[in-house]
Design an enzyme around this catalytic site. Structure first.
Site, short mmCIF file in Angstrom:
data_model
loop_
_atom_site.label_atom_id
_atom_site.label_comp_id
_atom_site.label_asym_id
_atom_site.label_seq_id
_atom_site.Cartn_x
_atom_site.Cartn_y
_atom_site.Cartn_z
N ASP A 68 0.84 -1.19 0.00
CA ASP A 68 0.00 0.00 0.00
C ASP A 68 0.87 1.24 0.00
O ASP A 68 2.07 1.19 0.29
CB ASP A 68 -0.97 0.01 1.19
CG ASP A 68 -0.26 -0.24 2.53
OD1 ASP A 68 0.98 -0.29 2.56
OD2 ASP A 68 -0.97 -0.38 3.54
N ASN A 134 -8.66 -0.34 13.39
CA ASN A 134 -10.05 -0.60 12.99
C ASN A 134 -10.18 -1.91 12.22
O ASN A 134 -11.22 -2.18 11.62
CB ASN A 134 -10.60 0.56 12.16
CG ASN A 134 -9.82 0.79 10.87
OD1 ASN A 134 -8.89 0.04 10.55
ND2 ASN A 134 -10.19 1.82 10.12
N HIS A 136 -8.18 -2.85 9.63
CA HIS A 136 -7.77 -2.84 8.23
C HIS A 136 -6.50 -3.65 8.02
O HIS A 136 -5.65 -3.77 8.91
CB HIS A 136 -7.62 -1.41 7.68
CG HIS A 136 -6.44 -0.66 8.20
ND1 HIS A 136 -6.56 0.45 9.00
CD2 HIS A 136 -5.11 -0.83 8.02
CE1 HIS A 136 -5.36 0.94 9.28
NE2 HIS A 136 -4.45 0.17 8.69
N GLU A 141 -9.89 -0.58 4.29
CA GLU A 141 -10.63 -0.11 5.44
C GLU A 141 -11.91 -0.94 5.64
O GLU A 141 -12.31 -1.71 4.76
CB GLU A 141 -11.01 1.36 5.25
CG GLU A 141 -9.81 2.29 5.06
CD GLU A 141 -9.08 2.62 6.36
OE1 GLU A 141 -9.18 1.84 7.33
OE2 GLU A 141 -8.40 3.67 6.40
#
Length: 253
Positions: A68, A134, A136, A141
């Site tokens: 990423d 969270n 991810h 996400e």
């Protein structure tokens, strides 16, 4: 999913990751590996670099694939993930074959070409992942489709807050978008290794491993992978209701 292994300290987790990397290198002279960024990986990369410099690991044949990156960055952006990996892993270990995401100009054609590069290598042998607060993985996400491919995404507010510390006053902006391998792309790797350390990851790791398998917690989707393994320290691996962690726990999807 293959297993969850819990160690006392992040240093022990780092040693286990390096051990697994040595096994992969013994099996494949030029393995294709994805490497994550972030504070969780710092002790891991320190251990890998140390073993590389003492001759215990030879990573020069590794084919690196970027997981990423922030959208819009280029090679001159100090806070880019590419620059971070170059400093902490690629340069010290002599990895020169590293295919980057088309983050500066992520057109549909460029993103498709990136996927084609992975296919031309014969796929990824080992996908090393972290887990976000969270849930991810990479920059997928909550709500990311399980079959998603490499694409541009909008970053969650919590993700941006967690990454703000990497951006200085000299940088032009804190990005709101990123380019990421999709969950479908990641899960095509022959082996997945997810790393989690620190008490702040305990709740989300427990949810990912013991809650519903759901796109709302992207990390939970690795449980569908037959060769996925999670390595955690005691702080991250503890049950929310427990004061101490178990040494080892076998899981199944």
């Amino acid at each position: 999913m293959k297993s969850l292994r819990i160690f006392d300290t992040p240093t022990e987790v780092a040693g286990a990751v390096a051990d697994r990397l040595a096994e992969v290198l013994a099996q494949h002279p030029r393995p294709v590996i994805t490497f994550p960024t972030g504070s969780t990986m710092l002790p891991v990369y320190r251990e890998i670099v140390a073993r590389s410099q003492t001759g215990q690991l030879d990573l020069r044949g590794v084919q690196g694939i970027q997981l990423d990156e922030y959208a819009g960055v280029d090679d001159h952006t100090e806070a880019s993930f590419r620059a971070w990996l170059h400093e902490h892993l690629l340069a010290p270990t002599g990895i020169t074959a590293f295919h980057t995401l088309p983050a500066h100009d992520p057109t549909p054609a460029a993103l498709a070409s990136y996927e084609q590069v992975i296919a031309s290598y014969g796929g990824v042998d080992l996908a090393i992942l972290g887990i976000g607060g969270n849930g991810h993985i990479a920059f997928n996400e909550p709500g990311s489709p399980a079959d998603s491919r490499t694409r541009v995404v909008e970053l969650d507010r919590r993700t941006r807050q967690a990454n703000e510390r990497y951006w200085t006053d000299s940088d032009a902006f804190v990005p709101t978008r990123a380019v990421t391998q999709g969950i479908g792309t990641i899960l095509e790797a022959r082996e997945v290794l997810l790393i989690a350390t620190g008490a702040e990851k305990a709740e989300i790791l427990h949810e990912a491993l013991h809650g519903p398998v759901s796109e709302h917690v992207p990390a939970s989707l690795i449980r569908s992978h037959p060769h996925a393994e999670v390595l955690a320290d005691a702080a991250a691996g503890r049950q929310p209701s427990d004061s101490s962690a178990r040494e080892s726990d076998r899981l199944s999807a």
